[in-house]
Design a protein around this motif. Structure first.
Motif, PDB file in Angstrom:
ATOM      1  N   HIS A 447      46.081 -14.748   8.412  1.00 26.08           N
ATOM      2  CA  HIS A 447      47.167 -14.816   7.440  1.00 26.08           C
ATOM      3  C   HIS A 447      46.668 -14.419   6.051  1.00 26.08           C
ATOM      4  O   HIS A 447      46.917 -15.102   5.048  1.00 26.08           O
ATOM      5  N   ALA A 448      45.961 -13.297   5.987  1.00 27.78           N
ATOM      6  CA  ALA A 448      45.389 -12.859   4.718  1.00 27.78           C
ATOM      7  C   ALA A 448      45.099 -11.370   4.788  1.00 27.78           C
ATOM      8  O   ALA A 448      44.969 -10.791   5.873  1.00 27.78           O
ATOM      9  N   PHE A 449      45.027 -10.759   3.615  1.00 22.38           N
ATOM     10  CA  PHE A 449      44.603  -9.364   3.536  1.00 22.38           C
ATOM     11  C   PHE A 449      43.076  -9.318   3.541  1.00 22.38           C
ATOM     12  O   PHE A 449      42.408 -10.004   2.761  1.00 22.38           O
ATOM     13  N   LEU A 450      42.532  -8.496   4.438  1.00 21.81           N
ATOM     14  CA  LEU A 450      41.099  -8.267   4.493  1.00 21.81           C
ATOM     15  C   LEU A 450      40.791  -6.934   3.814  1.00 21.81           C
ATOM     16  O   LEU A 450      41.675  -6.105   3.606  1.00 21.81           O
ATOM     17  N   PRO A 451      39.533  -6.710   3.458  1.00 21.28           N
ATOM     18  CA  PRO A 451      39.192  -5.463   2.758  1.00 21.28           C
ATOM     19  C   PRO A 451      39.459  -4.242   3.622  1.00 21.28           C
ATOM     20  O   PRO A 451      39.437  -4.314   4.858  1.00 21.28           O
ATOM     21  N   PRO A 452      39.700  -3.088   2.974  1.00 22.12           N
ATOM     22  CA  PRO A 452      39.933  -1.849   3.734  1.00 22.12           C
ATOM     23  C   PRO A 452      38.640  -1.345   4.347  1.00 22.12           C
ATOM     24  O   PRO A 452      37.550  -1.841   4.056  1.00 22.12           O
ATOM     25  N   SER A 453      38.783  -0.341   5.195  1.00 22.82           N
ATOM     26  CA  SER A 453      37.588   0.317   5.719  1.00 22.82           C
ATOM     27  C   SER A 453      36.853   0.983   4.559  1.00 22.82           C
ATOM     28  O   SER A 453      37.483   1.602   3.694  1.00 22.82           O
ATOM     29  N   PRO A 454      35.528   0.866   4.505  1.00 24.55           N
ATOM     30  CA  PRO A 454      34.791   1.391   3.352  1.00 24.55           C
ATOM     31  C   PRO A 454      34.963   2.900   3.185  1.00 24.55           C
ATOM     32  O   PRO A 454      34.844   3.659   4.138  1.00 24.55           O
ATOM     33  N   MET A 455      35.283   3.302   1.955  1.00 22.10           N
ATOM     34  CA  MET A 455      35.310   4.708   1.584  1.00 22.10           C
ATOM     35  C   MET A 455      34.095   5.054   0.724  1.00 22.10           C
ATOM     36  O   MET A 455      33.911   6.194   0.315  1.00 22.10           O
ATOM     37  N   GLN A 456      33.289   4.038   0.424  1.00 25.84           N
ATOM     38  CA  GLN A 456      32.015   4.196  -0.260  1.00 25.84           C
ATOM     39  C   GLN A 456      31.015   3.302   0.467  1.00 25.84           C
ATOM     40  O   GLN A 456      31.411   2.427   1.255  1.00 25.84           O
TER      41      GLN A 456
END
Length: 996
Positions: A447-456
């Protein structure tokens, strides 16, 4: 003891008392307190007023996410507004005042605005002030009438107008691994990367490492978690390849793995009084980044949730455990997750009375029930808090709650409390990852937003990555550190963690729908009804919602309000939260002082550049001056000396015996590669491919249009290895010049240029006794005429430090330039001073250096002013006729070879009065009747060698005027007098002294 200090000490030092003032009243706290904890310890719960409605507000969090407790810090006549009380470390004499109230915090006339609450709903600016006015002012927009009053009411704190006395610094740092966050996961990541041999920077926004370990009550290994964290931090700080930066917030993540951080170095008067910068801005370029930024607790949206005395459960626990402060005497807990039960038990253990635990869930885990027993209460399951009462919280209302329908029912049950600790779950702090690129990813299980896939190149660890327990955080931290170091995950055992076996099941975003104002964004007074109004009026995009309601646009940037606002909009649209989306997080993560961004605004944003010998110069009476970006000694004044007397003494000492000058500021560029010699032949007007190894040569550089760009010496250290020196002011310009031609004109040349100005310290030793000084301290090489002829280079040691010595002269005397690594600069300088003591060695500054070069007729930036050619400066003998070079195609244009061009000459005062740089040279005239100018003086001084006032000038005809007389015309200085035009080689024109 303060009225709400717990019996347990927490992590503050109760043996010392610190006095501070809040709104003019004096209170006391202890080292280790924040202003927020000290206010709570003194029973102060009303600390501010909200932006729009001026509602009373109290301390809501214990960290950077604080939306309510914003204060103005006073320092003398200075004012810094909008600082969260949770982020101010307490110190003796701290003065703060509350904001956004008149005439006082307790009685604020602005609170009458609540009567117009229905008119001040979301979008009221757009609906009200953009419309036209009717009647006599028809055609005028209402905004134009109200603008002045609205602008006066806008904002929270009031900034000061006095000059800021603080100093700010900017630093650049490079590392293999940057770890953001020094909680358990970050500490494990930093240790793993450091053990793998990587250069590590560990940044933590709090004064102490540990994160949640500071107040978790857990045991890690055999020690309390906070002691384990402190021991780990001390171990890492003592590790050679680790730089630990406490009080440092990493606030921006940019392209190329560049991150910005703000370090609070001495954010208090005592520190700045010692010469420390108040804030330091770090520009960090990292190979890999480990984000271990933890998570932020979510509030619960319910009527009356903004009243002073309502705070997050995790904050209440932290105040009790870390600061030894009770946020209330009769405390209720309202939650939808097990984590708040740990807070209840901690508060009871600290001495507070826990009168109720209200949980919307119908069932809880056995571990949570055990903690409720520790807190001494039976939890009210399937209930919710639906209202609060009191200017400061005095009562809450509890009703039955159906988790399936989200509705409340039954009669309200009042409970007298003075603090309500609420918890609506936790959200990973993914701000930096979002800044680095990519959209956050919704995790339905958490029930939370997790970080996106790394672009760096970053990896996540701990609660940031969704870890729910400290054991998971330690494991992900260790593996993240190894991954950032390019190593495989380790199977080494982790420290054992002893903690209550709480159910890690996540909590959904919680809103209690009942009568009354339920606030989503506490600072900007955005209510749940405002979000639904935005939906009804078509502002359903999250970006439109944000701007229409100002949700998340306060100084806390929506840290506590973003997700609840999205959940309410999702409910209104009948969509799941991920389909509604989320706004992108943008820098900064937390507010950054403009003073820090500008670094040294007193010098127009220019950095201070100091040579390795700077402290020695200042300690020996040097008066410093700016030379480009550098600080260089002007003179080494003795008591009672004027600037002129000092430089005459210094210059005379060089001519008489020996002097020493800091030349570290000269531009130094390493030119390497198989085509380095060919490249230099093209860059310089004279030839360098024939220069033997171990020799230096003076070179002249032109722009493409044939105008002189720079001059200096270049040393051949190997077949394909050259060290180019430039004037101090033109170092950057020459570097750009070289890089442009290598990148755009001759990319096929195998040459690499690197600025190494800061890598070398340099000292010029000049005068008849210069060789004797070097013979007394140089080992490993001779410095006689055979071993070190003019323009020769040798390598040796001085006081054990490796040095490179070139015999060349800018003063016209026997002279040497001694270069060593910057780290050895002060050591070698002091060794040279000791060796020169029998010869009365004299340090000399820029004024004496200028006098010596004028006597000798050497040119600098005053003559190489972007308008002169080699012929103008009588350096045409350096223009090769055997090869092309930059500028050779255009240097012979008709206008550049005109005999009437301004050319270099010497000027001697005939009336014994000083000459001034910039003064005109005329053939006739007076102060009242200015004659036609035939040139101007570029540099002037009193010559101790000639005992006359002399200068260099650019005059029409140049050499053809030698022996003639003219006048110097300087109306700004009220100067008009006779001069003689002579050769610019005033002193030892044959060069016998420097070849001696």
């Amino acid at each position: 003891m303060s009225p709400r200090r717990a019996a347990s000490t927490g992590l503050v030092d109760r043996s010392q008392a610190l006095r501070f003032t809040f709104d003019g009243r004096t209170y006391s706290g202890h080292p280790g307190d924040t202003l927020a904890s000290a206010l709570l310890a003194n029973g102060i719960t009303l600390v501010g007023r909200s932006f729009k409605y001026h509602r009373p507000r109290g301390i809501f969090t214990a960290g950077v996410d604080e939306p309510n407790a914003l204060v103005t810090v006073l320092s003398g006549d200075g004012r810094e507004p909008n600082i969260p009380a949770t982020q101010i470390e307490l110190y003796e004499g701290l003065e703060v005042e509350s904001q956004n109230r008149f005439p006082s915090l307790e009685y604020d006339l602005g609170a009458l605005g609540q009567l117009a609450g229905p008119l001040l709903s979301a979008g009221f600016y757009y609906k009200t002030f953009m419309g036209p006015v009717f009647g006599p002012l028809k055609g005028t927009r209402f905004w134009m009438i109200c603008e002045h009053a609205i602008r006066r009411a806008a904002g929270l704190g009031r900034a000061g107008y006095e000059k800021d006395p603080a100093r700010y610094e900017e630093m650049n740092a490079f590392c293999d691994v940057l770890v953001v966050g020094a909680g358990p996961a970050g500490l494990m990541a930093a240790e793993a990367a450091a053990k793998a041999g990587r250069r590590v920077i560990l940044a933590e926004q709090e004064p102490k490492a540990g994160g949640s370990a500071l107040w978790s009550g857990e045991m890690i290994g055999t020690r309390p978690a906070h002691q384990w964290a402190q021991a780990m931090a001390e171990k890492l700080a003592a590790t050679e390849n680790v730089r630990f930066l406490p009080r440092t917030t990493v606030w921006g993540y940019y392209d190329g793995n560049t991150l910005a951080a703000l370090e609070r170095v001495a954010d208090r008067p005592s520190g700045t009084a010692k010469g420390l910068p108040r804030l330091r801005l770090w520009n960090i370029r990292a190979g890999k980044v480990v984000l271990a930024t933890g998570s932020l607790e979510r509030p619960v949206v319910f009527p009356g949730n903004d009243r002073p005395g309502v705070m997050l459960a995790g904050a209440a626990e932290r105040y009790a455990r870390q600061y030894g402060v009770l946020p209330g005497e009769r405390i209720a807990v309202f939650t939808n997750n097990d984590g708040a039960y740990r807070a209840a038990a901690a508060l009871r253990k600290a001495g507070a009375g826990v009168v109720a635990i209200v949980d919307v869930r119908p069932e809880i885990s056995d571990a949570a029930r055990a903690l409720a027993q520790e807190a001494g209460v039976e939890p009210l399951l399937g209930h919710a808090v639906t209202g609060t009462a009191g200017k400061r919280l005095t009562r809450i209302t509890i009703q039955r709650f159906d988790a399936a329908t989200g509705r409340v029912s039954g009669d309200g049950r009042p409970v007298d409390v003075d603090c309500l600790a609420v918890s609506g779950g936790w959200s990973p702090t993914i701000h930096l990852a979002s800044q680095a690129g990519g959209k956050p990813v919704w995790d339905e299980a958490l029930h939370a937003f997790l970080p996106p896939s790394p672009m760096q190149p970053w990896v996540g660890a701990g609660a940031f990555a969704g870890a729910k327990t400290t054991v998971e955080a330690l494991s992900t931290g260790r593996d993240a550190g190894l991954a950032a170091a390019g190593k495989k995950p380790s199977r080494a055992r982790l420290p054992a963690v002893t903690a209550p076996a709480l159910d890690p099941a996540p909590a959904p975003v919680l809103e209690i729908k009942a009568a009354g104002k339920a606030f989503v964004d506490l600072q900007n007074d955005v209510t749940a009804e405002d979000v639904r109004l935005a939906h009804r009026e078509g502002f359903i995009s999250v970006e439109h919602l944000k701007r229409y309601t100002t949700l998340g646009m306060a100084t806390d940037q929506g840290k506590t309000s973003n997700l609840p606002g999205l959940a309410i909009m999702a409910d209104a649209r009948g969509l799941p939260i991920p389909e509604v989306g989320t706004t992108r997080f943008r820098p900064p993560f937390s507010p950054v002082s403009i003073g820090a961004l500008a670094a040294d605004r007193h010098r127009h944003f220019k950095p201070d550049r100091l040579t390795p010998m700077h402290d020695w110069h200042v300690g020996h009476g040097a008066r410093m001056m700016e030379a480009g970006l550098w600080h260089r000694p002007m003179i080494y004044g003795q008591p009672g000396e004027t600037v002129e007397q000092a430089y005459i003494r210094e210059a005379a000492a060089v001519r008489r015996s020996v002097g020493i000058c800091d030349v570290s500021t000269l531009g130094k560029i390493a030119v390497k590669g198989p085509d380095a010699a060919e490249f230099l032949d093209r860059v310089y007007t004279n030839t360098f491919s024939t220069l033997p190894i171990g020799k230096a040569r003076y070179g002249l550089m032109l722009r493409e249009d044939g105008i002189v760009l720079d001059d200096g010496t270049t040393w051949r250290l190997g077949a394909h290895d050259f060290l180019m020196t430039t004037t101090t002011a033109n170092a950057g310009k020459v570097m750009q010049h070289l890089e442009y031609f290598l990148d755009a004109v001759w990319p096929h040349l195998k040459v690499h240029v690197t600025s190494v100005t800061d890598q070398w310290a340099g000292a010029a030793v000049a005068g008849p006794d210069a060789r004797r000084v070097l013979e007394a301290c140089v080992t490993g090489t001779g410095v006689d005429n055979v071993a070190l002829p003019f323009m020769g280079i040798v390598h040796g040691r001085i006081a054990g430090a490796p040095v490179m010595i070139c015999r060349l002269s800018f003063s016209g005397e026997l002279a040497y330039e001694v270069y060593c690594g910057a780290g050895h600069g002060a050591h070698v300088w002091e060794a040279l001073m000791d060796a020169g003591e029998p010869f009365a060695i004299t340090p000399y500054g820029m004024e004496a250096l200028g006098a010596l070069r004028i006597e000798k007729g050497h040119v600098t930036g005053a003559e190489i002013d972007g308008r002169t050619t080699a012929r103008d400066l009588y350096l045409d003998g350096m223009l090769s006729k055997k090869k092309p070079f930059i500028g050779s195609a255009l240097m012979d244009r008709e206008s550049l070879i005109d005999k009437n061009r301004l050319r270099l000459v010497g000027i001697v005062s005939l009336d014994g009065q000083p000459l001034g740089g910039g003064a005109h040279v005329v053939e006739k005239g007076s102060l009242d009747e200015l004659g036609a100018s035939i040139g101007h003086i570029t540099a002037a001084c009193y010559s101790p060698a000639l005992e006359r006032h002399i200068g260099l000038a650019l005059v029409k005809g140049g050499k053809s005027r030698h022996g003639t007389r003219a006048f110097v015309s300087d109306p700004l200085r009220k100067r008009f007098g006779p001069v003689e035009i002579v050769s610019h080689h005033f002193y030892d024109p044959e060069g016998r002294r420097m070849h001696g």
